[in-house]
Each structure stands twice: as structure tokens, then as C-alpha cells.
Design a protein around this motif. Structure first.
Motif, mmCIF file in Angstrom:
data_model
loop_
_atom_site.group_PDB
_atom_site.id
_atom_site.type_symbol
_atom_site.label_atom_id
_atom_site.label_comp_id
_atom_site.label_asym_id
_atom_site.label_seq_id
_atom_site.Cartn_x
_atom_site.Cartn_y
_atom_site.Cartn_z
ATOM 1 N N LEU A 85 0.831 -1.212 0.000
ATOM 2 C CA LEU A 85 0.000 0.000 0.000
ATOM 3 C C LEU A 85 0.863 1.259 0.000
ATOM 4 C CD1 LEU A 85 -2.688 1.547 0.298
ATOM 5 C CD2 LEU A 85 -2.410 1.341 2.773
ATOM 6 N N ARG A 86 1.877 1.255 0.847
ATOM 7 C CA ARG A 86 2.737 2.438 0.926
ATOM 8 C C ARG A 86 3.442 2.674 -0.403
ATOM 9 N NH1 ARG A 86 3.180 3.473 6.654
ATOM 10 N NH2 ARG A 86 2.546 1.580 7.747
ATOM 11 N N ILE A 98 2.276 1.820 -3.331
ATOM 12 C CA ILE A 98 1.288 2.258 -4.325
ATOM 13 C C ILE A 98 0.927 3.731 -4.165
ATOM 14 C CG2 ILE A 98 -1.131 2.021 -5.007
ATOM 15 C CD1 ILE A 98 -0.807 -0.966 -4.079
ATOM 16 N N ALA A 99 0.765 4.148 -2.920
ATOM 17 C CA ALA A 99 0.199 5.484 -2.682
ATOM 18 C C ALA A 99 1.245 6.587 -2.709
ATOM 19 C CB ALA A 99 -0.548 5.487 -1.350
ATOM 20 N N CYS A 100 2.499 6.226 -2.891
ATOM 21 C CA CYS A 100 3.522 7.281 -2.833
ATOM 22 C C CYS A 100 4.138 7.621 -4.187
ATOM 23 C CB CYS A 100 4.607 6.886 -1.848
ATOM 24 S SG CYS A 100 3.987 6.933 -0.164
ATOM 25 N N LEU A 128 -2.714 3.876 -8.726
ATOM 26 C CA LEU A 128 -3.683 4.589 -7.903
ATOM 27 C C LEU A 128 -4.412 5.665 -8.708
ATOM 28 C CD1 LEU A 128 -4.564 4.301 -4.955
ATOM 29 C CD2 LEU A 128 -3.186 6.313 -4.446
ATOM 30 N N VAL A 182 -4.415 -4.973 -3.566
ATOM 31 C CA VAL A 182 -4.413 -3.927 -2.545
ATOM 32 C C VAL A 182 -5.009 -2.648 -3.129
ATOM 33 C CG1 VAL A 182 -2.960 -2.426 -1.143
ATOM 34 C CG2 VAL A 182 -2.490 -4.872 -1.236
ATOM 35 N N CYS A 184 1.681 8.559 2.960
ATOM 36 C CA CYS A 184 3.021 9.044 2.608
ATOM 37 C C CYS A 184 3.812 9.598 3.789
ATOM 38 C CB CYS A 184 2.916 10.091 1.514
ATOM 39 S SG CYS A 184 2.435 9.316 -0.042
#
Lengths: 198, 198
Positions: free
Chosen positions: A193-194, A196-198, B92, B158, B198
Motif C-alpha cells: 500500500l505504501r 502504491i500510494a507514494c 492509484l 491492494v 506518505c
DNA sequence: TGCAATCTTGCATAGATCGCAATATTACCA
DNA sequence: TGGTAATATTGCGATCTATGCAAGATTGCA
């Protein structure tokens, strides 16, 4: 009025009730696993537990509840685990650690067997999904509470749904393995997740 | 064997069937909204639509399905929307834009009314949660497909659960307002997610 | 027109769930 | 210890969703 909240059963009546409840649960689950949830009728359960069919409803809300009541109370466990985290921890770390914590206390062999029963029985699986909604709500509230908000805001809610999504994924992955705990699966999903979201 | 996939009904038989189906749906939903889902029996619906109770099951799998079949097919819409995104877009962003896209085509006044009916009826709400599981799976597959994987990996999964979590939150927020579309709610939730992770 | 495919319906049945009232059991007090 | 109040258990009936089955009605098409 009596004031025995969460004490061990003391009177004969209470002991008997607890024993009957456990018996119904045990027998029902045995039957569910032996011949399947759908293929087991309330009459079967009543017979196996030696009570009347009508009485089943004095112990459990529904057939499905017999299964779910045999598992740990997830919303409560998670809320507790969140409560044990430092208040200044970043939100995402907070849920990650709280979930891992919970998972560590949650896994029994019985849990995995029930998990597979639920996974493989459409009605139960559907109801479980619905239950996750409560877990989400409880988690969002626990988070809000932990960081000192009176009610969950968007930040808490988003964190909660994300965490529960990962919980679902991880549990599914765990059920498919012979691993005893699910911690590993959690950690991996959060790491992803980290990324993907960064 | 006939080969009329997704064509307009041509024979009398098909036209009639489509008309009856629509009639049942309309009448049932009217009754559900007037007196509540639980308080409306299949017999009521049959009478209102002027068919036999037995026939209802030739048109719909269950009472609940009458409601859900009246709404857009979300898994399909989302998969489509993902297909329209550039293949090299970050995952994302891909889901965020796909969801916003879908939402733009999805919102009708009827949709909101049904959404509220579902939200306020426990049985329907539970079943909707269960349906989100399919949407999750479909989204994970669409993502994998889009980026050239044969099957969803952890990254896709995810991303999918996270996006669906946000979808649920946003729809709930949208139902609580008089906004026509939910785009705004999506954008806000995704922004929050990026901030959190983040 | 007439047979084949498909629909509609009525009837019977299973299963979960609930209300009610009779009966049995337990708690507790004088 | 007797007796009454509180609570549990059970049987019975009813409701509602859902499904199988077979008779009859309708539609498609040669």
C-alpha cells in the motif's frame, strides 16, 4: 436489580444456560463441517444438542449467528489494540500495528477451520462481508478516539476502510496457507500500500 | 441456436418478457419505497404487477435482486472505465480516474433513491456489502489486465480493495447530501489517502 | 396449420423464524 | 421449608421466501 456484569456464571440457571449454549454451538459446528451449512437443518441441530428447535432461537438470533458467535469479537479486539498504541503514532502505522497485534491474539486452529467454512459457504461469506462494515465503523471510531477527536473524520474513515480492506485480503491469503498466524500477510500488504500510494 | 446477444428484443415473446420484467421492477420498487422492503411481500408484488407469485422467480432470483437489478452493473462499468485509461498511468491514479469516470455515468435520481432504500434496509445493506466483494474482484482483474498481468498480484489487489473502500465511503457521503454526482467525494477521499500513506 | 419450444400458473413442500400460551425449572424470601 | 415470582423450555400454529413439478397456455416457425 442484579449487578453481575461479565462475571463467571454463578447460579445454576446461568451455568446451565452457558453449558447448553456451548453444546449447541459445538454440535452445530460439527454438523456444519461434516455435511455442510445448508445441508444441516435447525431440526438436525436441535436433535444433536437435545433441545427443542424452538429453543435454538432463545440462544442464537439465527442459524448463521451460531457460526459467527463462535469467533472472536473483532471490532472489540481491534478497538482495544488501537487503544494500546501511542497517540502520536502516524495513523497508518497505528492501524497496521494494531491489526498485527490483534491477529497475534486471534489465531486458533478453530479459527481457521471456521474461516474456511465461512469462505466456502456463500450465505456465510455474504454475511461476513456485511459484518466487516461494523468492524470498519468500530475501527474508525477507535482511531478518532485515540487521536482525540470526538467523531471520525475523513482521515480516520479512509484509514479504517483501507485497513479493513487489507485485513480481508490478508485473511483470505492466510486461509489459503497452513501458516499459523497472518502477521506476515498484513505486513506485506501494508508495505504494498505504501508503495502504491507514494 | 439463437445468437442475439445484447440486441433489442425482437420477437413478441421477448418484448413481452422485457415489458413484464420492467413492470414487476417498477411496481416492486414503488411498494418498497411506499411501505418498506420487509413490509412488502412477494404476494403484494405479484398482485401489483398482475402476475402469479410463482412467476416472480422466473424473472428474478430473489426479492432482493429486484432492487439490485434496477441499478447499473458496477463491476462491468468499472472494468470498462479502467480499460479506457492509459496503460502506463500509476495504479492509484488509474483507479481514481476510472472511479470518477464511472460515477459520472452512474448517477441518476433513481440511483440515489435506490441507494437510500438500500442504506436504510438492513437486509439490503448487508447484501450490498457482499456485492462489493465482486466489484473488488472485478476491479483487481481489470487492473491486472490493463497493466499486462495474467492475474491480479498483491499490488492490484491492494489497490482494488483500497479503491472500493473509498468508493463505499464516498457513496455514503454522497447519499447524505443532495449533490448530483459523487466525483467530489471521491477526489477528496483519494487525496486523503495519499496524505495518510506518505 | 400444427408441432416444438417456451411461459405461466397452481399446488405441494421445505426451511427459517416468530408469537403465544402451557408447562417446567430456578431463585429467593419469609 | 413452603410458596410465590421470575425465567426457561417446549409445542403448536402461522408467515414468508424459495423451489420442484406438471398441466395448460402462448409463441415461433416450418
Amino acid at each position: 436489580m442484579k449487578e453481575n456484569m461479565s462475571e463467571a456464571p454463578v447460579g445454576l440457571r446461568e451455568r446451565k444456560r452457558a453449558k447448553t449454549l456451548a453444546l449447541i454451538q459445538t454440535e452445530a459446528i460439527r454438523l456444519f463441517i461434516e455435511r455442510g451449512f445448508e445441508a444441516t437443518t435447525l431440526a438436525d441441530i436441535a436433535e444433536a444438542a437435545d433441545v427443542s428447535a424452538r429453543s435454538l432461537f432463545h440462544y442464537f438470533e439465527s442459524k448463521e449467528e451460531i457460526v459467527f458467535s463462535a469467533r472472536a469479537n473483532f471490532p472489540a479486539l481491534i478497538a482495544e489494540a488501537v487503544g494500546r498504541r501511542p497517540a502520536d503514532e502516524p495513523l497508518l502505522d497505528m492501524v497496521e500495528n494494531a491489526l498485527v497485534d490483534t491477529a497475534a491474539r486471534y489465531g486458533s486452529p478453530q479459527t481457521k477451520i471456521l474461516g474456511r467454512l465461512v469462505r466456502d459457504t456463500p450465505v456465510l461469506r455474504a454475511r461476513e462481508q456485511a459484518k466487516y462494515e461494523h468492524v470498519e465503523r468500530a475501527l474508525a471510531e477507535a482511531l478518532a478516539d485515540r487521536i482525540g477527536l470526538p467523531a471520525p473524520d475523513t482521515k480516520c474513515r479512509v484509514t479504517a476502510v483501507t485497513a479493513i480492506g487489507i485485513l480481508k485480503l490478508s485473511v483470505e491469503a492466510w486461509l489459503a496457507t497452513e501458516d499459523s498466524g497472518a502477521e506476515m500477510h498484513f505486513r506485506a500488504a501494508f508495505a504494498e500500500l505504501r508503495r502504491i500510494a507514494c
